[in-house]
Each structure stands twice: as C-alpha cells, then as structure tokens.
Design a protein around this motif. Structure first.
Motif, PDB file in Angstrom:
ATOM      1  N   GLY A  61       0.812  -1.215   0.000  1.00  0.00           N
ATOM      2  CA  GLY A  61       0.000   0.000   0.000  1.00  0.00           C
ATOM      3  C   GLY A  61       0.836   1.250   0.000  1.00  0.00           C
ATOM      4  O   GLY A  61       0.510   2.241  -0.664  1.00  0.00           O
ATOM      5  N   ILE A  62       1.946   1.226   0.721  1.00  0.00           N
ATOM      6  CA  ILE A  62       2.833   2.380   0.773  1.00  0.00           C
ATOM      7  C   ILE A  62       3.514   2.582  -0.576  1.00  0.00           C
ATOM      8  O   ILE A  62       3.629   3.708  -1.067  1.00  0.00           O
ATOM      9  N   LEU A  63       3.957   1.490  -1.197  1.00  0.00           N
ATOM     10  CA  LEU A  63       4.730   1.596  -2.441  1.00  0.00           C
ATOM     11  C   LEU A  63       3.887   1.825  -3.687  1.00  0.00           C
ATOM     12  O   LEU A  63       4.247   2.617  -4.549  1.00  0.00           O
ATOM     13  N   PHE A  64       2.776   1.093  -3.797  1.00  0.00           N
ATOM     14  CA  PHE A  64       2.022   1.077  -5.048  1.00  0.00           C
ATOM     15  C   PHE A  64       0.647   1.734  -4.972  1.00  0.00           C
ATOM     16  O   PHE A  64      -0.003   1.898  -5.985  1.00  0.00           O
ATOM     17  N   GLY A  65       0.175   2.055  -3.782  1.00  0.00           N
ATOM     18  CA  GLY A  65      -1.179   2.575  -3.647  1.00  0.00           C
ATOM     19  C   GLY A  65      -2.161   1.441  -3.413  1.00  0.00           C
ATOM     20  O   GLY A  65      -1.809   0.258  -3.423  1.00  0.00           O
ATOM     21  N   THR A  66      -3.423   1.800  -3.210  1.00  0.00           N
ATOM     22  CA  THR A  66      -4.420   0.809  -2.827  1.00  0.00           C
ATOM     23  C   THR A  66      -4.745  -0.170  -3.945  1.00  0.00           C
ATOM     24  O   THR A  66      -4.739  -1.378  -3.726  1.00  0.00           O
ATOM     25  N   VAL A  67      -5.018   0.320  -5.127  1.00  0.00           N
ATOM     26  CA  VAL A  67      -5.483  -0.562  -6.203  1.00  0.00           C
ATOM     27  C   VAL A  67      -4.377  -1.500  -6.683  1.00  0.00           C
ATOM     28  O   VAL A  67      -4.527  -2.722  -6.675  1.00  0.00           O
ATOM     29  N   ALA A  68      -3.247  -0.936  -7.099  1.00  0.00           N
ATOM     30  CA  ALA A  68      -2.151  -1.765  -7.601  1.00  0.00           C
ATOM     31  C   ALA A  68      -1.560  -2.623  -6.484  1.00  0.00           C
ATOM     32  O   ALA A  68      -1.256  -3.806  -6.697  1.00  0.00           O
ATOM     33  N   GLY A  69      -1.420  -2.059  -5.285  1.00  0.00           N
ATOM     34  CA  GLY A  69      -0.889  -2.828  -4.164  1.00  0.00           C
ATOM     35  C   GLY A  69      -1.770  -4.007  -3.801  1.00  0.00           C
ATOM     36  O   GLY A  69      -1.280  -5.090  -3.498  1.00  0.00           O
ATOM     37  N   THR A  70      -3.097  -3.799  -3.836  1.00  0.00           N
ATOM     38  CA  THR A  70      -4.020  -4.895  -3.551  1.00  0.00           C
ATOM     39  C   THR A  70      -3.900  -5.980  -4.613  1.00  0.00           C
ATOM     40  O   THR A  70      -3.864  -7.177  -4.290  1.00  0.00           O
ATOM     41  N   LEU A  71      -3.825  -5.597  -5.859  1.00  0.00           N
ATOM     42  CA  LEU A  71      -3.699  -6.572  -6.941  1.00  0.00           C
ATOM     43  C   LEU A  71      -2.398  -7.368  -6.816  1.00  0.00           C
ATOM     44  O   LEU A  71      -2.416  -8.599  -6.887  1.00  0.00           O
TER      45      LEU A  71
END
Length: 190
Positions: free
Chosen positions: A45-55
């Motif tokens: 979540g810190i590195l990629f954000g919510t959407v990409a990090g969740t994926l």
C-alpha cells in the motif's frame, strides 16, 4: 526486521518496471524470512497505492498459498504432523468455512499457512483449493494494503500525534494481574 523492511522498500522502489515482480516474489519468499503477511501487504500500500498494491498482494498471497499446497502435498509426513498440531490448537471436530477463513485471515496473529491447511482440509482438490484461497485472500489484501496507503498519505506530524495518542491506551490495556509466588503466599508463621 526494521532493517530488512528498509532494504525491501529500497529494492522495490528502485526496481522500476520489475518492482511488481519483485514485490510478488517477496510474498513467495516471506515464509523463509518469517515476515508476517500484514507487513508485506502494508508495504504494498505504501509503495504502489491501494489498487495496484491490492492486486500485487493478492497475486503474491495466492501464489504463496498454491506453493504451500504443492509443498505440503509433496511431504505427507509433514502434512500429518501439521494436521495433528492443528487439531490440538483448534480442535478435532472444528472445520471452518471459506468465509470464516477469510475473516480469520484479517487477524494478524493467526498463522497464514495454518488457515491454508484448514482450506486444504475443506476443499475437494487443487482447483477448489485455489479458488477458495483466492476468495479468502481478497479481504486480507484489500484491508492491509488500504492501511498502507493511509499511512503513506499521513504527514509525520499526524503519525507522531497518532502514536502519542496510543500511549495512554497501551497503559490502560496492560495486563493487570499480580503474580505472587507460592512461598510468599503461604509463608510459614514463626
């Protein structure tokens, strides 16, 4: 662990186009370093954000579950030993549903692969296990990656204020019991 976390963040941040692949591979290597799933998801979540990090977390966690399935089926003695440990911890007659396992995966202190073992026991085969594993990993990946995104968007002042506000809670929620040794309680009267 903090040093390893900083090292992980540096590698992924400088990874460029390979950063998602590196991040997913860290999910696969996570059990070797005894890192909690929550730590990797929050980092996503810190590195990629919510959407990409969740994926990316969902892909990594599901691949980790599939790898666990393959390894545990390859070693039947270890599988039987883990099943007996699970029965001692949870109980012999206790079987969870996929929805219950999805909720239990949100609890950070419950071992991830213990719940994967529970999924193995309630599913019919690999295909059913992979589908159930994917569905039970979605809440885990989304919730903790969202927390990571939330932490990344806070300023250091707000983080400090939040941590200072937690200090009274740590004191109020401490363990409130007194331990008296047997000899001190039953002192011989002279």
């Amino acid at each position: 662990m903090e040093l390893f976390g900083n090292y992980l963040m540096t590698i992924i941040e400088t990874g460029g186009l390979f950063a998602p692949i590196l991040f997913i591979s860290f999910h696969l290597l996570r059990p070797l370093f005894f890192l909690p799933v929550v730590f990797i998801c929050v980092s996503g979540g810190i590195l990629f954000g919510t959407v990409a990090g969740t994926l990316y977390s969902l892909i990594g966690i599901t691949l980790s579950s599939v790898l666990f399935y393959g390894i545990i089926r390859w070693m039947p003695k270890t599988y039987n030993r883990l099943v007996s440990m699970k029965q001692k911890i949870i109980g012999k007659q206790t079987d969870f549903t996929t929805s219950q396992i999805a909720v239990l995966r949100l609890v950070p202190f419950i071992h991830f692969h213990l719940l994967s073992l529970c999924l193995i026991q309630i599913t019919a085969g690999f295909k059913d296990y992979a589908k159930s594993s994917l569905f039970s990993n979605i809440p885990l990946a989304f919730v903790y990656t969202s927390i990571g995104q939330w932490i990344a968007s806070l300023s250091p002042i707000y983080i400090s204020m939040f941590l200072i506000a937690l200090l009274p809670l740590i004191y109020l929620l401490r363990r409130k019991e007194i331990i008296i040794k047997w000899q001190d309680f039953f002192q011989a009267s002279t």
